[in-house]
Design a protein around this motif. Sequence first.
Motif, PDB file in Angstrom:
ATOM      1  N   ILE A   1      -1.519  -6.473   0.333  1.00 16.79           N
ATOM      2  CA  ILE A   1      -3.092  -6.018   0.055  1.00 16.79           C
ATOM      3  C   ILE A   1      -3.047  -6.215  -1.525  1.00 16.79           C
ATOM      4  O   ILE A   1      -2.286  -6.716  -2.178  1.00 16.79           O
ATOM      5  CB  ILE A   1      -3.298  -4.470   0.038  1.00 16.79           C
ATOM      6  N   TYR A   2      -4.498  -6.206  -1.826  1.00 20.13           N
ATOM      7  CA  TYR A   2      -4.861  -6.380  -3.160  1.00 20.13           C
ATOM      8  C   TYR A   2      -5.237  -4.908  -3.787  1.00 20.13           C
ATOM      9  O   TYR A   2      -6.464  -4.479  -3.211  1.00 20.13           O
ATOM     10  CB  TYR A   2      -5.565  -7.220  -3.744  1.00 20.13           C
ATOM     11  N   PRO A   3      -4.548  -4.301  -4.540  1.00 20.49           N
ATOM     12  CA  PRO A   3      -4.923  -2.765  -4.840  1.00 20.49           C
ATOM     13  C   PRO A   3      -6.368  -2.862  -5.670  1.00 20.49           C
ATOM     14  O   PRO A   3      -6.903  -3.974  -6.062  1.00 20.49           O
ATOM     15  CB  PRO A   3      -3.916  -2.450  -6.050  1.00 20.49           C
ATOM     16  N   TRP A   4      -7.066  -1.684  -5.548  1.00 21.81           N
ATOM     17  CA  TRP A   4      -8.654  -1.503  -5.912  1.00 21.81           C
ATOM     18  C   TRP A   4      -8.654  -0.363  -6.672  1.00 21.81           C
ATOM     19  O   TRP A   4      -7.848   0.436  -6.704  1.00 21.81           O
ATOM     20  CB  TRP A   4      -9.281  -1.664  -4.636  1.00 21.81           C
ATOM     21  N   PHE A   5      -9.961  -0.375  -7.295  1.00 25.28           N
ATOM     22  CA  PHE A   5     -10.225   0.875  -8.196  1.00 25.28           C
ATOM     23  C   PHE A   5     -11.298   1.779  -6.975  1.00 25.28           C
ATOM     24  O   PHE A   5     -11.898   1.234  -6.266  1.00 25.28           O
ATOM     25  CB  PHE A   5     -11.220   0.597  -9.305  1.00 25.28           C
ATOM     26  N   THR A   6     -10.886   2.955  -7.204  1.00 30.44           N
ATOM     27  CA  THR A   6     -11.574   3.889  -6.493  1.00 30.44           C
ATOM     28  C   THR A   6     -12.149   5.154  -7.351  1.00 30.44           C
ATOM     29  O   THR A   6     -11.805   5.276  -8.627  1.00 30.44           O
ATOM     30  CB  THR A   6     -10.917   4.696  -5.288  1.00 30.44           C
ATOM     31  N   LEU A   7     -13.381   5.557  -6.937  1.00 30.71           N
ATOM     32  CA  LEU A   7     -13.818   6.839  -7.789  1.00 30.71           C
ATOM     33  C   LEU A   7     -13.680   8.224  -6.878  1.00 30.71           C
ATOM     34  O   LEU A   7     -14.152   8.164  -5.808  1.00 30.71           O
ATOM     35  CB  LEU A   7     -15.333   6.727  -7.859  1.00 30.71           C
TER      36      LEU A   7
ATOM     37  N   GLY B   1      -5.174   1.607  -7.136  1.00 29.10           N
ATOM     38  CA  GLY B   1      -4.115   1.502  -6.170  1.00 29.10           C
ATOM     39  C   GLY B   1      -4.796   1.119  -4.678  1.00 29.10           C
ATOM     40  O   GLY B   1      -4.891   0.121  -4.393  1.00 29.10           O
ATOM     41  N   VAL B   2      -4.781   2.632  -4.075  1.00 31.85           N
ATOM     42  CA  VAL B   2      -5.379   2.474  -2.585  1.00 31.85           C
ATOM     43  C   VAL B   2      -6.523   3.502  -2.711  1.00 31.85           C
ATOM     44  O   VAL B   2      -6.748   4.291  -3.627  1.00 31.85           O
ATOM     45  CB  VAL B   2      -4.263   2.679  -1.662  1.00 31.85           C
ATOM     46  N   ASP B   3      -6.764   4.075  -1.397  1.00 33.27           N
ATOM     47  CA  ASP B   3      -7.629   5.248  -1.301  1.00 33.27           C
ATOM     48  C   ASP B   3      -6.835   6.424  -1.237  1.00 33.27           C
ATOM     49  O   ASP B   3      -5.889   6.459  -0.629  1.00 33.27           O
ATOM     50  CB  ASP B   3      -8.566   5.292   0.017  1.00 33.27           C
ATOM     51  N   TYR B   4      -7.000   7.538  -2.079  1.00 37.18           N
ATOM     52  CA  TYR B   4      -6.422   8.605  -2.279  1.00 37.18           C
ATOM     53  C   TYR B   4      -6.917   9.870  -1.664  1.00 37.18           C
ATOM     54  O   TYR B   4      -8.375   9.677  -1.268  1.00 37.18           O
ATOM     55  CB  TYR B   4      -6.189   8.682  -3.706  1.00 37.18           C
ATOM     56  N   PRO B   5      -6.425  10.787  -1.426  1.00 33.73           N
ATOM     57  CA  PRO B   5      -7.335  12.075  -0.811  1.00 33.73           C
ATOM     58  C   PRO B   5      -8.421  12.441  -1.214  1.00 33.73           C
ATOM     59  O   PRO B   5      -9.357  13.011  -0.872  1.00 33.73           O
ATOM     60  CB  PRO B   5      -5.890  13.405  -1.047  1.00 33.73           C
ATOM     61  N   ASP B   6      -8.675  12.160  -2.700  1.00 31.19           N
ATOM     62  CA  ASP B   6      -9.974  12.808  -3.224  1.00 31.19           C
ATOM     63  C   ASP B   6     -10.978  11.847  -3.573  1.00 31.19           C
ATOM     64  O   ASP B   6     -11.919  11.807  -4.043  1.00 31.19           O
ATOM     65  CB  ASP B   6      -9.614  13.424  -4.621  1.00 31.19           C
ATOM     66  N   THR B   7     -10.618  10.338  -2.771  1.00 30.87           N
ATOM     67  CA  THR B   7     -11.467   9.250  -2.926  1.00 30.87           C
ATOM     68  C   THR B   7     -13.002   9.588  -2.444  1.00 30.87           C
ATOM     69  O   THR B   7     -13.046  10.110  -1.305  1.00 30.87           O
ATOM     70  CB  THR B   7     -11.059   8.121  -2.258  1.00 30.87           C
TER      71      THR B   7
ATOM     72  N   PRO C   1       0.681  -1.455   0.070  1.00 23.97           N
ATOM     73  CA  PRO C   1       0.012   0.048   0.146  1.00 23.97           C
ATOM     74  C   PRO C   1       0.883   1.137   0.058  1.00 23.97           C
ATOM     75  O   PRO C   1       0.556   2.525  -0.527  1.00 23.97           O
ATOM     76  CB  PRO C   1      -0.994  -0.083   1.255  1.00 23.97           C
ATOM     77  N   ALA C   2       1.933   1.404   0.656  1.00 22.52           N
ATOM     78  CA  ALA C   2       2.598   2.466   0.792  1.00 22.52           C
ATOM     79  C   ALA C   2       3.254   2.839  -0.814  1.00 22.52           C
ATOM     80  O   ALA C   2       3.368   3.953  -1.038  1.00 22.52           O
ATOM     81  CB  ALA C   2       4.039   2.345   1.713  1.00 22.52           C
ATOM     82  N   SER C   3       3.587   1.899  -1.394  1.00 17.78           N
ATOM     83  CA  SER C   3       4.197   2.024  -2.934  1.00 17.78           C
ATOM     84  C   SER C   3       3.112   2.844  -3.581  1.00 17.78           C
ATOM     85  O   SER C   3       3.302   3.721  -4.454  1.00 17.78           O
ATOM     86  CB  SER C   3       4.360   0.733  -3.638  1.00 17.78           C
ATOM     87  N   TRP C   4       1.787   2.317  -3.560  1.00 13.05           N
ATOM     88  CA  TRP C   4       0.765   2.941  -4.360  1.00 13.05           C
ATOM     89  C   TRP C   4       0.521   4.459  -3.704  1.00 13.05           C
ATOM     90  O   TRP C   4       0.330   5.272  -4.521  1.00 13.05           O
ATOM     91  CB  TRP C   4      -0.510   2.053  -4.268  1.00 13.05           C
ATOM     92  N   ALA C   5       0.447   4.264  -2.467  1.00 13.51           N
ATOM     93  CA  ALA C   5       0.398   5.940  -2.002  1.00 13.51           C
ATOM     94  C   ALA C   5       1.324   6.785  -2.191  1.00 13.51           C
ATOM     95  O   ALA C   5       1.321   8.153  -1.980  1.00 13.51           O
ATOM     96  CB  ALA C   5       0.175   5.442  -0.349  1.00 13.51           C
ATOM     97  N   GLY C   6       2.547   6.129  -2.649  1.00 11.76           N
ATOM     98  CA  GLY C   6       3.765   7.232  -2.821  1.00 11.76           C
ATOM     99  C   GLY C   6       3.907   7.903  -4.245  1.00 11.76           C
ATOM    100  O   GLY C   6       4.682   8.646  -4.553  1.00 11.76           O
ATOM    101  N   PHE C   7       2.596   7.842  -4.902  1.00 10.78           N
ATOM    102  CA  PHE C   7       2.728   8.794  -6.167  1.00 10.78           C
ATOM    103  C   PHE C   7       1.168   9.035  -6.391  1.00 10.78           C
ATOM    104  O   PHE C   7       0.518   8.531  -6.053  1.00 10.78           O
ATOM    105  CB  PHE C   7       3.332   7.891  -7.504  1.00 10.78           C
TER     106      PHE C   7
END
Length: 375
Positions: free
Chosen positions: A323-329, A337-343, A273-279
């Motif tokens: 973790i298994y990365p997922w789609f968010t809107l 990736g993961v949950d991002y600030p605008d999720t 998760p940290a790798s996905w959250a890192g960009f």
Amino acid sequence: MKRLLTILFAVMLLTAISASAQTFTGCFAHHPKYIEGKFEVSYSPGCTGHDEPELDPVSSAPGSARDLTWTVVLPTGGSARVSDVGPTFWFGGAVTDPKSVFGQAFVELQFYPDSVVGKCFNDGAFSVSFSPNTFTACSPVFKLNQTGNPSKFLETTAFNAMLEDSANPGNPLIMHAGETITIHYYVTPANDGFHITVTDLNTGHSGTIILNSSSEGPLMPVFDTQQTGNALAWGTVNDTPNSFVWEIGHASIFTGGDAFCVPGQTNCNSYDPASWAGFSPIQIKSVTFGDGSSPKNFAAVSDLGGKAEVAQTCATYGGSFCIYPWFTLGTSGFHYGVDYPDTRKDFGQANQFATTEQCGGPSGANTTFCSTILK
């Protein structure tokens, strides 16, 4: 302390220079159905496939699988590089091929993050050099060949081409992080193959690939409508004809040699998760069909069962590399990736993916993973 920071910066700079001076090669094939003793598929030497979680725009509009445009903002590296989590993401679809099993092949317009393509090889492979926050692309089309044994098949390539800059023929269309691009799949009255035009809306540069194989002829879309169930006959999922996929389950091509990897391995940033959250994530802003309409729904599916795959190699689900990365809107579009600030919605995170094969296909009942409607 100042001297130490200077040394660290110098080491990082030398590492980047060294990587940019090297050429890296890879070949990422399409994940086929595999049923032991009945439908066993091998990859061509040097190629591999693994985990292909996908986002499907769903529509019953006539021609929706033959004319569609994705509008996307390319991801941007930060504390992690985009290439850390997987060597490619792609926009692809099922195409006709008279020399392939079921008469079907599959095109993947593969975007290579942090990369400048040097060559796209006939066998589906590619060579790249390291270039941070740069994207270039190839368009391999994968097919299945008979081997003489009725239960064994070989996955090979019917076509591959570099996405060239129309203003600079022979050279790749170079796109950069944060730029907005469109990927337009369409046919023409000439029926000379599926056309793919990519346009960088920031620079105005574009490139077009026409899927017309010297050995197979024009490779046209198999289906007319972008409906669930109009799926690749030799695939593992019950999906739509065209989809977006982030290829995961490979180590970085630059630091890990694009090695096949699984959840729990510390070189496998695909599941960290940290790798996905890192960009800053990819932003899929919209999909528009030829008649101007938009998808009725979006769906998601994993070809390895999402959390079920993690359970095979991690003692528990969650945490670093498990973790298994997922789609968010988000407010800026769909992300992966993961949950991002605008999720705004994360659709149950990894629970959005079916974990067992409960849909059918040419191989019978319960032989493909069902897609899940997200919205």
